[in-house]
Every structure is written in structure tokens, then in C-alpha cells.
Design a protein around this motif. Structure first.
Motif, PDB file in Angstrom:
ATOM      1  N   TYR A  23      35.412-119.818  74.207  1.00 14.21           N
ATOM      2  CA  TYR A  23      36.327-118.798  73.693  1.00 14.21           C
ATOM      3  C   TYR A  23      36.793-117.962  74.884  1.00 14.21           C
ATOM      4  O   TYR A  23      36.145-117.015  75.290  1.00 14.21           O
ATOM      5  CB  TYR A  23      35.636-117.910  72.655  1.00 14.21           C
ATOM      6  CG  TYR A  23      35.236-118.652  71.418  1.00 14.21           C
ATOM      7  CD1 TYR A  23      36.125-118.791  70.363  1.00 14.21           C
ATOM      8  CD2 TYR A  23      33.971-119.239  71.304  1.00 14.21           C
ATOM      9  CE1 TYR A  23      35.764-119.486  69.221  1.00 14.21           C
ATOM     10  CE2 TYR A  23      33.613-119.931  70.161  1.00 14.21           C
ATOM     11  CZ  TYR A  23      34.502-120.054  69.130  1.00 14.21           C
ATOM     12  OH  TYR A  23      34.150-120.729  68.001  1.00 14.21           O
ATOM     13  N   ASP A  24      37.956-118.331  75.445  1.00 14.84           N
ATOM     14  CA  ASP A  24      38.414-117.735  76.695  1.00 14.84           C
ATOM     15  C   ASP A  24      38.877-116.291  76.572  1.00 14.84           C
ATOM     16  O   ASP A  24      38.647-115.483  77.456  1.00 14.84           O
ATOM     17  CB  ASP A  24      39.565-118.563  77.281  1.00 14.84           C
ATOM     18  CG  ASP A  24      39.109-119.955  77.645  1.00 14.84           C
ATOM     19  OD1 ASP A  24      37.948-120.115  78.042  1.00 14.84           O
ATOM     20  OD2 ASP A  24      39.928-120.882  77.529  1.00 14.84           O
ATOM     21  N   ASP A  25      39.556-115.962  75.529  1.00 16.58           N
ATOM     22  CA  ASP A  25      40.166-114.644  75.391  1.00 16.58           C
ATOM     23  C   ASP A  25      39.540-113.942  74.199  1.00 16.58           C
ATOM     24  O   ASP A  25      39.985-114.103  73.065  1.00 16.58           O
ATOM     25  CB  ASP A  25      41.677-114.801  75.213  1.00 16.58           C
ATOM     26  CG  ASP A  25      42.403-113.480  75.151  1.00 16.58           C
ATOM     27  OD1 ASP A  25      41.789-112.432  75.449  1.00 16.58           O
ATOM     28  OD2 ASP A  25      43.591-113.494  74.800  1.00 16.58           O
ATOM     29  N   VAL A  26      38.477-113.157  74.455  1.00 21.59           N
ATOM     30  CA  VAL A  26      37.688-112.557  73.382  1.00 21.59           C
ATOM     31  C   VAL A  26      37.795-111.039  73.444  1.00 21.59           C
ATOM     32  O   VAL A  26      37.649-110.438  74.503  1.00 21.59           O
ATOM     33  CB  VAL A  26      36.201-112.955  73.502  1.00 21.59           C
ATOM     34  CG1 VAL A  26      35.368-112.272  72.432  1.00 21.59           C
ATOM     35  CG2 VAL A  26      36.047-114.458  73.422  1.00 21.59           C
ATOM     36  N   ARG A  50      49.791-113.945  63.306  1.00 21.98           N
ATOM     37  CA  ARG A  50      49.188-115.162  63.858  1.00 21.98           C
ATOM     38  C   ARG A  50      50.006-116.400  63.493  1.00 21.98           C
ATOM     39  O   ARG A  50      50.171-117.304  64.299  1.00 21.98           O
ATOM     40  CB  ARG A  50      47.751-115.329  63.358  1.00 21.98           C
ATOM     41  CG  ARG A  50      47.054-116.559  63.971  1.00 21.98           C
ATOM     42  CD  ARG A  50      45.716-116.861  63.331  1.00 21.98           C
ATOM     43  NE  ARG A  50      45.920-117.150  61.917  1.00 21.98           N
ATOM     44  CZ  ARG A  50      45.237-116.571  60.941  1.00 21.98           C
ATOM     45  NH1 ARG A  50      44.297-115.701  61.194  1.00 21.98           N
ATOM     46  NH2 ARG A  50      45.475-116.885  59.680  1.00 21.98           N
ATOM     47  N   GLN A  96      52.844-109.623  68.388  1.00 21.18           N
ATOM     48  CA  GLN A  96      52.118-110.887  68.552  1.00 21.18           C
ATOM     49  C   GLN A  96      50.665-110.542  68.837  1.00 21.18           C
ATOM     50  O   GLN A  96      50.348-109.453  69.314  1.00 21.18           O
ATOM     51  CB  GLN A  96      52.727-111.739  69.657  1.00 21.18           C
ATOM     52  CG  GLN A  96      52.820-111.071  71.001  1.00 21.18           C
ATOM     53  CD  GLN A  96      53.644-111.888  71.985  1.00 21.18           C
ATOM     54  OE1 GLN A  96      54.616-112.527  71.629  1.00 21.18           O
ATOM     55  NE2 GLN A  96      53.244-111.850  73.234  1.00 21.18           N
ATOM     56  N   LEU A  97      49.786-111.478  68.502  1.00 20.43           N
ATOM     57  CA  LEU A  97      48.368-111.245  68.745  1.00 20.43           C
ATOM     58  C   LEU A  97      48.116-111.147  70.237  1.00 20.43           C
ATOM     59  O   LEU A  97      48.697-111.887  71.024  1.00 20.43           O
ATOM     60  CB  LEU A  97      47.531-112.383  68.157  1.00 20.43           C
ATOM     61  CG  LEU A  97      47.569-112.539  66.637  1.00 20.43           C
ATOM     62  CD1 LEU A  97      46.643-113.673  66.220  1.00 20.43           C
ATOM     63  CD2 LEU A  97      47.190-111.254  65.923  1.00 20.43           C
ATOM     64  N   LYS A  98      47.234-110.244  70.625  1.00 18.55           N
ATOM     65  CA  LYS A  98      46.948-110.062  72.042  1.00 18.55           C
ATOM     66  C   LYS A  98      45.808-110.957  72.496  1.00 18.55           C
ATOM     67  O   LYS A  98      45.743-111.330  73.656  1.00 18.55           O
ATOM     68  CB  LYS A  98      46.628-108.602  72.330  1.00 18.55           C
ATOM     69  CG  LYS A  98      46.466-108.325  73.803  1.00 18.55           C
ATOM     70  CD  LYS A  98      46.468-106.881  74.123  1.00 18.55           C
ATOM     71  CE  LYS A  98      46.338-106.699  75.630  1.00 18.55           C
ATOM     72  NZ  LYS A  98      46.313-105.297  75.983  1.00 18.55           N
ATOM     73  N   HIS A  99      44.893-111.284  71.604  1.00 19.44           N
ATOM     74  CA  HIS A  99      43.712-112.068  71.960  1.00 19.44           C
ATOM     75  C   HIS A  99      43.600-113.297  71.065  1.00 19.44           C
ATOM     76  O   HIS A  99      43.988-113.274  69.904  1.00 19.44           O
ATOM     77  CB  HIS A  99      42.445-111.218  71.824  1.00 19.44           C
ATOM     78  CG  HIS A  99      42.496-109.980  72.654  1.00 19.44           C
ATOM     79  ND1 HIS A  99      42.220-109.977  73.992  1.00 19.44           N
ATOM     80  CD2 HIS A  99      42.811-108.705  72.343  1.00 19.44           C
ATOM     81  CE1 HIS A  99      42.353-108.757  74.473  1.00 19.44           C
ATOM     82  NE2 HIS A  99      42.728-107.969  73.494  1.00 19.44           N
ATOM     83  N   ASP A 100      43.016-114.347  71.627  1.00 17.48           N
ATOM     84  CA  ASP A 100      42.790-115.570  70.853  1.00 17.48           C
ATOM     85  C   ASP A 100      41.698-115.377  69.815  1.00 17.48           C
ATOM     86  O   ASP A 100      41.745-115.956  68.733  1.00 17.48           O
ATOM     87  CB  ASP A 100      42.397-116.728  71.782  1.00 17.48           C
ATOM     88  CG  ASP A 100      43.525-117.120  72.721  1.00 17.48           C
ATOM     89  OD1 ASP A 100      44.705-116.902  72.357  1.00 17.48           O
ATOM     90  OD2 ASP A 100      43.227-117.625  73.801  1.00 17.48           O
ATOM     91  N   THR A 101      40.682-114.591  70.174  1.00 16.17           N
ATOM     92  CA  THR A 101      39.524-114.418  69.305  1.00 16.17           C
ATOM     93  C   THR A 101      39.129-112.951  69.254  1.00 16.17           C
ATOM     94  O   THR A 101      39.033-112.287  70.290  1.00 16.17           O
ATOM     95  CB  THR A 101      38.310-115.216  69.832  1.00 16.17           C
ATOM     96  OG1 THR A 101      38.703-116.588  69.986  1.00 16.17           O
ATOM     97  CG2 THR A 101      37.124-115.114  68.903  1.00 16.17           C
TER      98      THR A 101
END
Length: 108
Positions: A23-26, A50, A96-101
Motif C-alpha cells: 500500500y504505497d500511498d497511505v 473515487r 479527486q482522492l488524494k490517497h490510494d488508501t
């Protein structure tokens, strides 16, 4: 993984473990913030953001059947807590979402 009783250190350990798991962007938020910020309507906004294909805040509000002013206030709160960012296209601000997770800190 070594454990500690320091809450900040525990949060860092969990974040590191998630990154190691791919999980790169948490972003990890605390429970109090989550219970205050992640209301059902704001979660609906995050889900719609999303999904993408948003042209404007006005269009987003129409898509989910809410007042534009209320949606704008909710988006600004989500922005303040680092959950979304805006992409500017002309005079439009497109969320837009700032983080992937995004995870909520563990209870224990």
C-alpha cells in the motif's frame, strides 16, 4: 515488528507495515477524526469521487441529489483533513482522492 506503547510510534509501525504490504500511498486518521469527518454523506461523496468522471462540484451535487452548497462544505472539510485534493480546470475545481488508501488507526 517490534511493538511499543507510544501511540504515535504504533501508528508509524502500522503505516510502515501497510507500505511494506504494497500500500504505497497511505493516510492514517485517528478514530475521533474518522467518527467526526467520515459521516455517511461524506463517505458517499468519497465513493463518488473515487468513481471519477466528475466535471464540477455542481455536477457532483446533482449526481448525488444534494445541495451544491452542502456538498462544497463537505468537500472543503474532506480537503482540510487531507482526504481529497482539487484539480483546477479553468474556473472549475474538480475534487479527486488524494490517497490510494485511507485507514483508521487500530483500537488496540
Amino acid at each position: 515488528m517490534a511493538t511499543t506503547s507510544d501511540p504515535t510510534q504504533k501508528k508509524a509501525e502500522v503505516t510502515r507495515a501497510l507500505i511494506q504490504a504494497g500500500y504505497d500511498d497511505v493516510l492514517m486518521i485517528d478514530r475521533e477524526t474518522a467518527s467526526t469527518v467520515l459521516t455517511e454523506k461524506r463517505q458517499e461523496l468519497l465513493d463518488r469521487v473515487r468513481d471519477g468522471e466528475i466535471e464540477s462540484v455542481r455536477q457532483l451535487a446533482q449526481d448525488i441529489g444534494r445541495d451544491k452548497a452542502a456538498v462544497s462544505r463537505d468537500l472543503e472539510l474532506l480537503f482540510r483533513y487531507d482526504l481529497i485534493e482539487y484539480r483546477e480546470e479553468g474556473s472549475r475545481k474538480i475534487p479527486q482522492l488524494k490517497h490510494d488508501t485511507v485507514v483508521v488507526e487500530p483500537i488496540v
